[in-house]
Design a protein around this motif. Structure first.
Motif, short mmCIF file in Angstrom:
data_model
loop_
_atom_site.label_atom_id
_atom_site.label_comp_id
_atom_site.label_asym_id
_atom_site.label_seq_id
_atom_site.Cartn_x
_atom_site.Cartn_y
_atom_site.Cartn_z
N ARG A 147 0.85 -1.19 0.00
CA ARG A 147 0.00 0.00 0.00
C ARG A 147 0.89 1.24 0.00
NH1 ARG A 147 -4.04 1.56 4.95
NH2 ARG A 147 -2.00 1.80 5.96
N HIS A 152 1.46 -2.88 4.03
CA HIS A 152 0.50 -2.69 5.13
C HIS A 152 0.41 -4.00 5.87
CE1 HIS A 152 -3.82 -2.02 6.62
NE2 HIS A 152 -3.02 -1.25 7.34
N ASP A 156 -7.39 -3.01 8.25
CA ASP A 156 -8.03 -1.84 8.85
C ASP A 156 -9.55 -2.00 8.87
OD1 ASP A 156 -5.56 -0.73 9.14
OD2 ASP A 156 -5.79 0.74 7.52
N HIS A 231 -10.05 4.41 12.83
CA HIS A 231 -10.13 2.99 12.46
C HIS A 231 -9.31 2.13 13.41
CE1 HIS A 231 -6.19 3.86 10.61
NE2 HIS A 231 -5.98 2.55 10.54
N HIS A 233 -6.46 -0.59 13.46
CA HIS A 233 -5.43 -1.29 12.69
C HIS A 233 -5.13 -2.57 13.45
CE1 HIS A 233 -1.69 -1.87 10.35
NE2 HIS A 233 -1.18 -2.29 11.51
ZN LIG Z 1 -3.72 -0.24 9.12
#
Ligand SMILES: [Zn+2]
Length: 258
Positions: A147, A152, A156, A231, A233
């Motif tokens: 990403r 990543h 998420d 969010h 993670h």
């Molecule tokens: Zn993330």
């Protein structure tokens, strides 16, 4: 003899070969019924009747003889057919019985498996080994993998700040602190050695060294650290080291998605 035969005849002159067919004398070809009637009936080969002034004669022709033989043959065939059908029927019955028994076996196996699974769940429940979702709402907004030119390392889940987060199983909190990039972060080592990372939390509600149980509240979703929008993670490190795997199949296999 044809049905159009109109001529007179005498029984005595009438010859039909049928010695191999046993019939009552009253029905034999040469048996003549005495009659005083002026007219009599002659039954011809084709069953047609003609009026005659001769003594009443019952005439069984070769065709009728053949019919008798055919009927006998037909009876034999029916007996054979019946036997064949009985055999087929008993084979079908056996096959059906086999299927029924197989179904009963499968049902018993399924019942036993269900009972085993229920027992395993009950045991896991007792021991805190069941797995639950880290977040009960929210949708996946970014997958594991490359990403923006980097990798990543997690999954998420977009959700509003303040959305509760939970321990996924029984384990120990091995980190509960603010760190660069992750913001407020909680790491939990579970009973099977797996470590989960929760990042960007708005609030941390557990402390290092604390034992947590499946579904225990550990903090809330936020937008702290290197984050663009509120969010969770989530990272999964199977052996506890810095070896993140794609959480998606891991979660899916534990029934924690959808
Ligand atoms: Zn993330």
């Amino acid at each position: 003899m044809s049905s159009t035969y109109q001529g007179r005849h005498y029984a005595g002159r009438h010859r039909v070969q049928r010695s191999h067919v046993r019939l009552p004398r009253a029905l034999s070809a040469s048996f003549v019924l005495p009659t005083t009637a002026a007219a009599a009936l002659v039954v011809t080969a084709t069953g047609a009747t003609v009026a005659e002034s001769a003594p009443l004669t019952l005439d069984l022709s070769g065709q009728q003889t053949a019919q008798v033989r055919n009927e006998q043959a037909s009876d034999d065939a029916m007996v054979t057919d019946l036997a064949t059908r009985r055999q087929a029927s008993s084979m079908q019955t056996a096959a059906l019985q086999g299927r029924v028994e197989a179904q009963q076996r499968a049902a018993r196996d399924a019942k036993r498996k269900a009972a085993d699974a229920a027992a395993a769940r009950a045991k896991a429940e007792r021991e805190g080994k069941r797995w639950v979702r880290a977040i009960r709402s929210g949708r996946i907004t970014s997958d594991f993998g490359p990403r923006w030119g980097q990798t990543h390392d997690g999954l998420d889940f977009g959700a509003p700040t303040g959305t509760p987060l939970y321990a996924m199983s029984k384990g120990t909190v091995i980190m509960a602190d603010y760190v660069f990039s992750f913001g407020n972060k909680v790491e939990i080592r579970y009973w099977d050695g797996t470590v989960s990372w929760y990042g960007h939390m708005s609030r941390i509600s557990v402390f290092e060294g604390q034992t947590v149980m499946p579904g225990q509240f550990v903090g809330t979703v936020g937008n702290t650290g290197h984050s663009f929008g509120s969010h969770l993670h989530l990272e999964i490190h199977p052996s506890g080291g810095d070896n993140p795997i794609d959480p998606y199949p891991w979660l899916r296999d534990k029934g924690l998605l959808g």
